[in-house]
Design a protein around this motif. Structure first.
Motif, PDB file in Angstrom:
ATOM      1  N   THR A 181      59.484  -4.822 -17.224  1.00 57.27           N
ATOM      2  CA  THR A 181      58.137  -4.889 -16.652  1.00 57.27           C
ATOM      3  C   THR A 181      58.229  -5.000 -15.132  1.00 57.27           C
ATOM      4  O   THR A 181      59.229  -5.481 -14.596  1.00 57.27           O
ATOM      5  CB  THR A 181      57.346  -6.110 -17.182  1.00 57.27           C
ATOM      6  OG1 THR A 181      58.048  -7.314 -16.811  1.00 57.27           O
ATOM      7  CG2 THR A 181      57.201  -6.060 -18.693  1.00 57.27           C
ATOM      8  N   GLY A 182      57.188  -4.555 -14.467  1.00 55.13           N
ATOM      9  CA  GLY A 182      57.104  -4.691 -13.017  1.00 55.13           C
ATOM     10  C   GLY A 182      55.695  -5.108 -12.641  1.00 55.13           C
ATOM     11  O   GLY A 182      54.723  -4.607 -13.209  1.00 55.13           O
ATOM     12  N   LEU A 183      55.586  -6.029 -11.708  1.00 60.35           N
ATOM     13  CA  LEU A 183      54.269  -6.504 -11.274  1.00 60.35           C
ATOM     14  C   LEU A 183      54.357  -6.927  -9.819  1.00 60.35           C
ATOM     15  O   LEU A 183      55.150  -7.795  -9.470  1.00 60.35           O
ATOM     16  CB  LEU A 183      53.841  -7.690 -12.150  1.00 60.35           C
ATOM     17  CG  LEU A 183      52.450  -8.292 -11.910  1.00 60.35           C
ATOM     18  CD1 LEU A 183      51.343  -7.285 -12.177  1.00 60.35           C
ATOM     19  CD2 LEU A 183      52.259  -9.533 -12.790  1.00 60.35           C
ATOM     20  N   PHE A 184      53.586  -6.296  -8.963  1.00 58.78           N
ATOM     21  CA  PHE A 184      53.555  -6.743  -7.569  1.00 58.78           C
ATOM     22  C   PHE A 184      52.205  -6.407  -6.939  1.00 58.78           C
ATOM     23  O   PHE A 184      51.441  -5.587  -7.464  1.00 58.78           O
ATOM     24  CB  PHE A 184      54.718  -6.165  -6.756  1.00 58.78           C
ATOM     25  CG  PHE A 184      54.618  -4.705  -6.419  1.00 58.78           C
ATOM     26  CD1 PHE A 184      54.074  -4.280  -5.214  1.00 58.78           C
ATOM     27  CD2 PHE A 184      55.109  -3.747  -7.292  1.00 58.78           C
ATOM     28  CE1 PHE A 184      53.995  -2.935  -4.891  1.00 58.78           C
ATOM     29  CE2 PHE A 184      55.044  -2.396  -6.983  1.00 58.78           C
ATOM     30  CZ  PHE A 184      54.480  -1.982  -5.776  1.00 58.78           C
ATOM     31  N   VAL A 185      51.936  -7.067  -5.829  1.00 56.12           N
ATOM     32  CA  VAL A 185      50.665  -6.893  -5.122  1.00 56.12           C
ATOM     33  C   VAL A 185      50.964  -6.320  -3.744  1.00 56.12           C
ATOM     34  O   VAL A 185      51.830  -6.822  -3.033  1.00 56.12           O
ATOM     35  CB  VAL A 185      49.927  -8.246  -4.980  1.00 56.12           C
ATOM     36  CG1 VAL A 185      48.542  -8.032  -4.379  1.00 56.12           C
ATOM     37  CG2 VAL A 185      49.826  -8.954  -6.317  1.00 56.12           C
ATOM     38  N   ILE A 214      53.526  -2.380 -14.419  1.00 54.49           N
ATOM     39  CA  ILE A 214      54.283  -1.385 -15.184  1.00 54.49           C
ATOM     40  C   ILE A 214      54.921  -2.048 -16.404  1.00 54.49           C
ATOM     41  O   ILE A 214      55.523  -3.123 -16.282  1.00 54.49           O
ATOM     42  CB  ILE A 214      55.410  -0.747 -14.330  1.00 54.49           C
ATOM     43  CG1 ILE A 214      54.898  -0.301 -12.956  1.00 54.49           C
ATOM     44  CG2 ILE A 214      56.058   0.431 -15.071  1.00 54.49           C
ATOM     45  CD1 ILE A 214      55.980  -0.146 -11.909  1.00 54.49           C
ATOM     46  N   VAL A 215      54.807  -1.390 -17.549  1.00 54.55           N
ATOM     47  CA  VAL A 215      55.522  -1.811 -18.758  1.00 54.55           C
ATOM     48  C   VAL A 215      56.275  -0.603 -19.293  1.00 54.55           C
ATOM     49  O   VAL A 215      55.715   0.485 -19.423  1.00 54.55           O
ATOM     50  CB  VAL A 215      54.555  -2.358 -19.836  1.00 54.55           C
ATOM     51  CG1 VAL A 215      55.296  -2.593 -21.161  1.00 54.55           C
ATOM     52  CG2 VAL A 215      53.902  -3.658 -19.375  1.00 54.55           C
ATOM     53  N   ALA A 216      57.571  -0.786 -19.592  1.00 56.01           N
ATOM     54  CA  ALA A 216      58.398   0.293 -20.134  1.00 56.01           C
ATOM     55  C   ALA A 216      59.205  -0.246 -21.312  1.00 56.01           C
ATOM     56  O   ALA A 216      59.758  -1.345 -21.239  1.00 56.01           O
ATOM     57  CB  ALA A 216      59.326   0.836 -19.052  1.00 56.01           C
ATOM     58  N   GLY A 223      65.819   7.135 -23.232  1.00 55.48           N
ATOM     59  CA  GLY A 223      64.501   7.401 -22.664  1.00 55.48           C
ATOM     60  C   GLY A 223      63.681   6.135 -22.700  1.00 55.48           C
ATOM     61  O   GLY A 223      64.164   5.073 -23.113  1.00 55.48           O
ATOM     62  N   THR A 224      62.449   6.229 -22.266  1.00 58.89           N
ATOM     63  CA  THR A 224      61.607   5.035 -22.246  1.00 58.89           C
ATOM     64  C   THR A 224      60.131   5.414 -22.280  1.00 58.89           C
ATOM     65  O   THR A 224      59.744   6.449 -21.746  1.00 58.89           O
ATOM     66  CB  THR A 224      61.906   4.175 -20.991  1.00 58.89           C
ATOM     67  OG1 THR A 224      61.105   2.991 -21.007  1.00 58.89           O
ATOM     68  CG2 THR A 224      61.642   4.930 -19.696  1.00 58.89           C
ATOM     69  N   THR A 225      59.348   4.592 -22.930  1.00 57.36           N
ATOM     70  CA  THR A 225      57.897   4.703 -22.768  1.00 57.36           C
ATOM     71  C   THR A 225      57.588   4.178 -21.368  1.00 57.36           C
ATOM     72  O   THR A 225      58.373   3.408 -20.809  1.00 57.36           O
ATOM     73  CB  THR A 225      57.110   3.843 -23.777  1.00 57.36           C
ATOM     74  OG1 THR A 225      57.239   2.452 -23.410  1.00 57.36           O
ATOM     75  CG2 THR A 225      57.609   4.039 -25.207  1.00 57.36           C
ATOM     76  N   THR A 226      56.484   4.571 -20.819  1.00 58.93           N
ATOM     77  CA  THR A 226      56.093   4.062 -19.503  1.00 58.93           C
ATOM     78  C   THR A 226      54.584   3.979 -19.420  1.00 58.93           C
ATOM     79  O   THR A 226      53.887   4.932 -19.784  1.00 58.93           O
ATOM     80  CB  THR A 226      56.601   4.988 -18.376  1.00 58.93           C
ATOM     81  OG1 THR A 226      58.032   5.082 -18.458  1.00 58.93           O
ATOM     82  CG2 THR A 226      56.225   4.443 -17.014  1.00 58.93           C
ATOM     83  N   ILE A 227      54.102   2.840 -18.982  1.00 58.35           N
ATOM     84  CA  ILE A 227      52.686   2.744 -18.643  1.00 58.35           C
ATOM     85  C   ILE A 227      52.607   2.057 -17.283  1.00 58.35           C
ATOM     86  O   ILE A 227      53.173   0.983 -17.090  1.00 58.35           O
ATOM     87  CB  ILE A 227      51.878   2.032 -19.740  1.00 58.35           C
ATOM     88  CG1 ILE A 227      50.405   2.108 -19.444  1.00 58.35           C
ATOM     89  CG2 ILE A 227      52.321   0.623 -20.006  1.00 58.35           C
ATOM     90  CD1 ILE A 227      49.564   2.094 -20.683  1.00 58.35           C
ATOM     91  N   ALA A 228      52.011   2.746 -16.329  1.00 65.83           N
ATOM     92  CA  ALA A 228      51.937   2.239 -14.957  1.00 65.83           C
ATOM     93  C   ALA A 228      50.486   2.240 -14.506  1.00 65.83           C
ATOM     94  O   ALA A 228      49.757   3.204 -14.746  1.00 65.83           O
ATOM     95  CB  ALA A 228      52.780   3.109 -14.026  1.00 65.83           C
ATOM     96  N   ALA A 229      50.070   1.152 -13.863  1.00 63.86           N
ATOM     97  CA  ALA A 229      48.665   1.015 -13.454  1.00 63.86           C
ATOM     98  C   ALA A 229      48.551   0.650 -11.981  1.00 63.86           C
ATOM     99  O   ALA A 229      49.318  -0.177 -11.478  1.00 63.86           O
ATOM    100  CB  ALA A 229      47.982  -0.057 -14.296  1.00 63.86           C
TER     101      ALA A 229
END
Length: 248
Positions: free
Chosen positions: A18-22, A31-33, A98-104
């Protein structure tokens, strides 16, 4: 904001990242992968995808139109695909990963998403839970063609098979989604380790609870997935719209 990941009760490796920043202007990147490919591969695929997307987005101006945010996300996921595919091609033990990816990209007005695979995004608005993404999975194709019901899909032997992933081929098809959101709304990004264990009804009940803080809601969702069996890694990012920005 809350971010959680748990190995679950069955797997011996956490392949989620996961990734989270401001950003300086208060825009949130989430981001969740969910990686696939087993030891030395799935976890590499997901972490490389998250890192690549973050690195691309960090240097972009995100105070732009909805369409421009979508283009930036498309570019970032494309770069992630390139990175994972190159690693998989050049390292025999990573072949096929590979990876799923959801990025916002999230600001006080809207949520703009890029999505590949079966990780999901939901928004809770006026106590109603809405799924923003559509799974790129084999069982979802069967549901769409009327061959199985949603209930049958939950227990289908190939329910974990995805038909689109980041890094498995030279090009990737990315879904782009955007929605306005407003004060009191929640945005949930999660891997299928949550949604395969916890029903949407239960997720909606937790998110709409007035007695829990955002951290307690995140913990509760992980707890429910573990209590239901925890058959997969469980990861989620939960954001709340407080009326100013997702962070304030």
């Amino acid at each position: 904001m809350a971010r959680r990941t748990d190995i679950g009760r069955v797997r011996d490796l956490n392949e989620d990242s996961t990734g989270l920043f401001v950003t300086d202007s208060g825009t949130v990147i989430a981001i969740v992968a969910d990686g696939m490919g087993g030891h030395q591969a799935g976890d590499v695929a997901s972490s490389e995808a998250v890192d690549t997307i973050q690195n691309v987005l960090k240097i972009e101006n995100l105070n732009v139109s909805t369409d421009e945010k979508s283009e930036v996300l498309l570019h970032a996921v494309g770069k992630a695909n390139e990175r994972v595919y190159t690693l998989a091609t050049e390292n025999s033990h990573m072949q096929g990963m590979g990876t799923t990816t959801i990025a916002a990209i999230v600001d006080e007005h809207e949520v703009v998403l890029a999505h590949v695979g079966d990780s999901r995004a939901y928004v809770l608005h006026n106590d109603g839970l809405y799924q923003l993404t559509e799974d790129h999975s084999y069982v979802n194709l069967l549901i769409k063609h009327g061959q199985i019901t949603a209930e049958e899909a939950r227990n289908h032997p190939q329910r974990n098979m995805i038909v689109r992933a980041v890094g498995t081929s030279e090009d990737v098809e990315v879904d782009l989604v955007n929605t306005p959101w407003s004060e009191g709304d929640f945005l949930l990004l999660c891997s299928d380790g949550l949604t395969s264990m916890v029903s949407e009804r239960e997720i909606g009940i937790v998110l709409s609870s007035t007695s829990m803080s955002i951290d307690e809601k995140a913990d509760k969702l992980i707890q429910l997935a573990l209590e239901a069996g925890g058959n997969d890694n469980i990861s989620l990012i939960l954001l709340q719209h407080t009326g100013r920005s997702a962070t304030s």
